[in-house]
Scaffold this motif. Structure first.
Motif, mmCIF file in Angstrom:
data_model
loop_
_atom_site.group_PDB
_atom_site.id
_atom_site.type_symbol
_atom_site.label_atom_id
_atom_site.label_comp_id
_atom_site.label_asym_id
_atom_site.label_seq_id
_atom_site.Cartn_x
_atom_site.Cartn_y
_atom_site.Cartn_z
ATOM 1 N N ILE A 183 0.853 -1.179 0.000
ATOM 2 C CA ILE A 183 0.000 0.000 0.000
ATOM 3 C C ILE A 183 0.893 1.235 0.000
ATOM 4 N N ARG A 232 -7.605 7.350 -5.212
ATOM 5 C CA ARG A 232 -6.426 6.566 -5.523
ATOM 6 C C ARG A 232 -5.997 6.893 -6.940
ATOM 7 N N ALA A 242 -6.843 -1.920 3.817
ATOM 8 C CA ALA A 242 -6.019 -2.639 2.842
ATOM 9 C C ALA A 242 -5.511 -3.956 3.419
#
Length: 417
Positions: free
Chosen positions: A283, A374, A402
């Protein structure tokens, strides 16, 4: 000594804690269990990037604290005889990999000409007046000035002693012990920036986010138990964690990515080497900051103030105001064009959600997935999240979600195999 103090001392390298459970010394790849044979712990890698003085180091250190307080490590998933340990984490700083010796770099660090600013750069640049000639300075913000290959290796290196061998150890000394006549040690300074109760709130946000996504369905959790269990609402995960922060971790330059061979030591080769790191990240968090704010923050730090008020000495041209304006900031914009150019104007200008409060917490602690842009797979900090407290709450909610999604995905893969 309370838990926070232990974390601070351990970061300074002044505690030598040997982790033991049931008289077994922890060895990551040699633990057997009657029911399941333990596999090497997977490493969950969290990247934090942004411009100079965006708050990367502060967030990395605080996120590491939250992870250690919120989670525990599940080495064995045997329900009758679980094998658990405190979470194994590491924080890696890109600045520690800066080539200090000219002979260590694949090619000499390029020099660039800058026009010093009067009177801001008067002392550091030996200026006599506003009409002084340009000066040459090392381009320290160019991709390739850090040992990218070593950094990539250390991200998955579980041995802390091996990770401590870096090209720029002075950076780590100053960071964790404080600079003479300058700043507090980094961990202490980071904790001081938080409001009372924020650390505990961040721990709750991380746990609640994971619990909401994983659900409380016992059958589903039983299927996932090789990767996750809950013990008194504390998530136990079969993972270790690495938080890596740096100014060029997410750098790309589409204008300089030709097909075919490129010479070692070139900027193009360095950008390609960075892809090895980028492809490894689980991530990525990006902290955008307006230029004026980044500039003000940078030159409020002791290392960018002239002695005796700070630690900036004459001749350290890369600490000039002119260097930031003419070198560092243009590099930042060029390397992150793939992110910056795709930020939605509607998103960055939206202040309405900033006013929303739920259960006494900032909106980002509960509504992250409503407003979590994102770009190229990178989670971008909302422009309305400005304080250190809000940034930490935003980050832990994104990381928690995540991580939970990854644990479910890994469980699905186990079933298919």
């Amino acid at each position: 000594m309370d838990y926070t103090e232990q974390l601070i001392w351990s970061c300074y390298g002044m505690m030598d804690l040997e982790l033991k459970v049931d008289d077994h010394k922890y060895e990551e790849q040699s633990i057997d269990d009657d029911e399941d044979e333990a596999q090497p712990l997977q490493n969950f890698v969290i990247a934090i990037s942004g411009c100079s003085s965006a708050g990367k180091t502060t967030l990395a250190l605080l996120l590491d604290v939250v992870l250690q307080k919120a989670l525990r490590c599940m080495v064995s998933n045997n329900k009758e005889d679980p094998f658990e340990l405190p979470l194994q984490t590491a924080v890696i700083h890109e600045d520690a990999y800066f080539f200090k010796s000219p002979t260590a770099t694949p090619t000499p660090t390029p020099m660039v000409a800058i026009q010093p600013l009067w009177p801001e750069d008067r002392l550091v640049a030996h200026m006599t007046g506003p009409s002084d000639a340009p000066i040459l300075v090392e381009d320290r913000d160019r991709v390739g000035t850090c040992d990218i290959e070593l950094l990539a290796t250390h991200i998955d290196e579980p041995d802390a002693e091996r990770r401590s061998v870096v090209p720029n150890p002075r950076f780590l000394e100053n960071l964790y012990q404080g600079q003479k006549g300058g700043s507090l040690p980094a961990m202490e300074a980071a904790l001081d920036e938080l409001s009372a109760g924020t650390l505990d709130a961040a721990v709750s946000v991380l746990r609640n986010t994971m619990r909401d996504i994983l659900g409380r369905d016992e059958e589903e959790l039983d299927l996932a138990r090789a990767h996750i269990r809950f013990d008194d609402d504390v998530p136990l995960v079969a993972r270790r964690f690495t938080v890596v922060e740096g100014f060029t971790l997410l750098a790309r330059d589409q204008d300089q990515d030709p097909i075919g061979w490129v010479p070692p030591g070139s900027e193009v080769r360095a950008l390609r080497d960075l892809r090895r790191i980028q492809d490894r990240l689980d991530i990525s968090l990006f902290l955008p900051v307006e230029r004026s704010e980044a500039r003000n923050r940078r030159f409020e730090r002791a290392r960018y103030k002239d002695v005796p008020e700070g630690t900036r000495k004459p001749g350290q041209y890369w600490k000039c105001h002119a260097y930031f304006d003419q070198v560092a900031w243009p590099h930042y914009e060029r390397y992150h064009r793939h992110i910056l150019s795709n930020l939605s104007a509607a998103y960055t200008n939206d202040d309405q959600l900033r006013q929303q409060q739920q259960h006494g917490r900032p909106w980002c602690a509960t509504n992250t997935w409503e407003r979590d842009p994102r770009v190229c797979g990178v989670h971008v900090r909302p422009a309305t999240v400005r304080s250190v407290d809000d940034t930490l709450l935003w980050a832990v909610s994104v990381v928690g979600a995540a991580l939970a999604e990854r644990l479910l995905q890994d469980s699905d893969l186990d079933l298919k195999n």
